[in-house]
Write a protein that holds these residues in place. Structure first.
Motif, PDB file in Angstrom:
ATOM      1  N   ILE A 177       0.793  -1.140  -0.083  1.00 13.28           N
ATOM      2  CA  ILE A 177       0.072  -0.035  -0.070  1.00 13.28           C
ATOM      3  C   ILE A 177       0.801   1.073  -0.012  1.00 13.28           C
ATOM      4  O   ILE A 177       1.875   1.129   0.662  1.00 13.28           O
ATOM      5  CB  ILE A 177      -1.012   0.075   1.285  1.00 13.28           C
ATOM      6  CG1 ILE A 177      -1.904  -1.251   1.055  1.00 13.28           C
ATOM      7  CG2 ILE A 177      -1.742   1.412   1.206  1.00 13.28           C
ATOM      8  CD1 ILE A 177      -2.923  -1.158   2.344  1.00 13.28           C
ATOM      9  N   ARG A 186     -12.650  -1.159   3.840  1.00 14.60           N
ATOM     10  CA  ARG A 186     -12.987  -2.387   3.033  1.00 14.60           C
ATOM     11  C   ARG A 186     -13.055  -3.773   3.852  1.00 14.60           C
ATOM     12  O   ARG A 186     -13.958  -4.284   3.519  1.00 14.60           O
ATOM     13  CB  ARG A 186     -12.103  -2.358   1.918  1.00 14.60           C
ATOM     14  CG  ARG A 186     -12.601  -3.271   0.712  1.00 14.60           C
ATOM     15  CD  ARG A 186     -11.784  -3.126  -0.274  1.00 14.60           C
ATOM     16  NE  ARG A 186     -10.231  -3.489  -0.316  1.00 14.60           N
ATOM     17  CZ  ARG A 186      -9.312  -2.565  -0.375  1.00 14.60           C
ATOM     18  NH1 ARG A 186      -9.658  -1.081  -0.291  1.00 14.60           N
ATOM     19  NH2 ARG A 186      -8.207  -2.925  -0.290  1.00 14.60           N
ATOM     20  N   HIS A 187     -11.891  -3.981   4.553  1.00 17.41           N
ATOM     21  CA  HIS A 187     -11.856  -5.153   5.215  1.00 17.41           C
ATOM     22  C   HIS A 187     -12.691  -5.278   6.557  1.00 17.41           C
ATOM     23  O   HIS A 187     -12.531  -6.249   7.718  1.00 17.41           O
ATOM     24  CB  HIS A 187     -10.632  -5.876   5.494  1.00 17.41           C
ATOM     25  CG  HIS A 187     -10.054  -6.043   4.178  1.00 17.41           C
ATOM     26  ND1 HIS A 187     -10.351  -7.126   3.278  1.00 17.41           N
ATOM     27  CD2 HIS A 187      -9.240  -5.386   3.245  1.00 17.41           C
ATOM     28  CE1 HIS A 187      -9.791  -7.069   2.159  1.00 17.41           C
ATOM     29  NE2 HIS A 187      -8.940  -6.058   2.110  1.00 17.41           N
ATOM     30  N   TYR A 198      -8.138   0.552   3.019  1.00 14.01           N
ATOM     31  CA  TYR A 198      -8.043  -1.197   3.426  1.00 14.01           C
ATOM     32  C   TYR A 198      -8.936  -1.358   4.462  1.00 14.01           C
ATOM     33  O   TYR A 198      -9.567  -2.241   4.348  1.00 14.01           O
ATOM     34  CB  TYR A 198      -6.647  -1.331   3.398  1.00 14.01           C
ATOM     35  CG  TYR A 198      -6.233  -2.962   3.785  1.00 14.01           C
ATOM     36  CD1 TYR A 198      -6.193  -3.627   2.399  1.00 14.01           C
ATOM     37  CD2 TYR A 198      -6.573  -3.549   4.864  1.00 14.01           C
ATOM     38  CE1 TYR A 198      -5.843  -5.069   2.646  1.00 14.01           C
ATOM     39  CE2 TYR A 198      -6.133  -4.776   5.012  1.00 14.01           C
ATOM     40  CZ  TYR A 198      -5.884  -5.644   3.926  1.00 14.01           C
ATOM     41  OH  TYR A 198      -5.859  -7.120   4.279  1.00 14.01           O
TER      42      TYR A 198
END
Length: 216
Positions: free
Chosen positions: A193, A205-206, A202
């Protein structure tokens, strides 16, 4: 009687937990701590039957604190009560020596049952976490980038993704800004990243950030 130590930097969380435990006859809160140093100091004075531990507190906390407690008090069951719902945090905590991992949205009867279970030498995890762990076990090769991080890197990643700057992370973890910068560089490299903004995206998103309304 199960003697409990509560470790959470939020007074309102500790007060809420004490109200729950005051309704049952087999549990008693014997000590409270607001940070990792206080946990260690209190444990030197008395060892409870179960330590209920928040993963994110000022100073030494999280995986590193669990490891230190396990080294000094190997027979003490540690039940993590965390805002983080991603299974990787549970995996790291259990590998470090925690007897269980619950999220802070757990129902009170599930919390009480988990405390009784770990006090008897068992293990306990939230149902949602258990489902994710089972799914991961069925797909061992599907390792996400953040699973490559060390315990300290995961801790720094969490704090950066939640909007803390380098100096704020350094102060919270009692590290130098240079050390935190090195951790950040390693995190970005391992996860491929390019920036802090990428870490935030990130994490969102997770599902690695506390959801709105969760206690920190």
């Amino acid at each position: 009687m199960i003697r409990l130590m509560l470790a959470d930097d939020h007074t309102i969380i500790r007060d809420g937990l004490k109200k729950i435990f005051s309704t049952v006859p087999d549990m008693q809160v014997v000590a409270e701590a607001a940070d990792g140093c206080e946990v260690l100091a209190l444990l030197r004075a008395q060892t409870p039957d179960v330590l209920l531990l928040d993963m994110s507190m000022p100073g030494r906390s999280g995986i590193l604190l669990i490891q230190q407690i396990r080294a000094g008090y190997p027979a003490l069951p540690i039940l993590v009560l965390s805002m983080y719902r991603e299974s990787q945090y549970a995996v790291q905590a259990i590998r470090a020596g925690a007897a269980g991992y619950l999220t802070k949205n757990v129902e009170s009867d599930q919390l009480l049952g988990a405390i009784r279970k770990v006090a008897r030498g068992g293990t306990a995890v939230s149902p949602a976490i258990a489902d994710k762990l089972l799914s991961q076990a069925r797909q061992p090769d599907a390792m996400l980038p953040h699973a490559r991080l060390t315990a300290r890197e995961l801790q720094v990643f969490q704090m950066l993704a939640e909007g803390l700057g380098i100096n704020e992370v350094a102060a919270a973890l009692s590290l130098s800004a240079k050390t935190v910068s090195t951790h950040k560089a390693n995190i970005l490299g391992k996860m491929d990243i390019a920036s802090t903004a990428g870490l935030v995206h990130y994490a969102i998103r997770h599902g690695l950030l506390a959801e709105a309304g969760d206690a920190a």
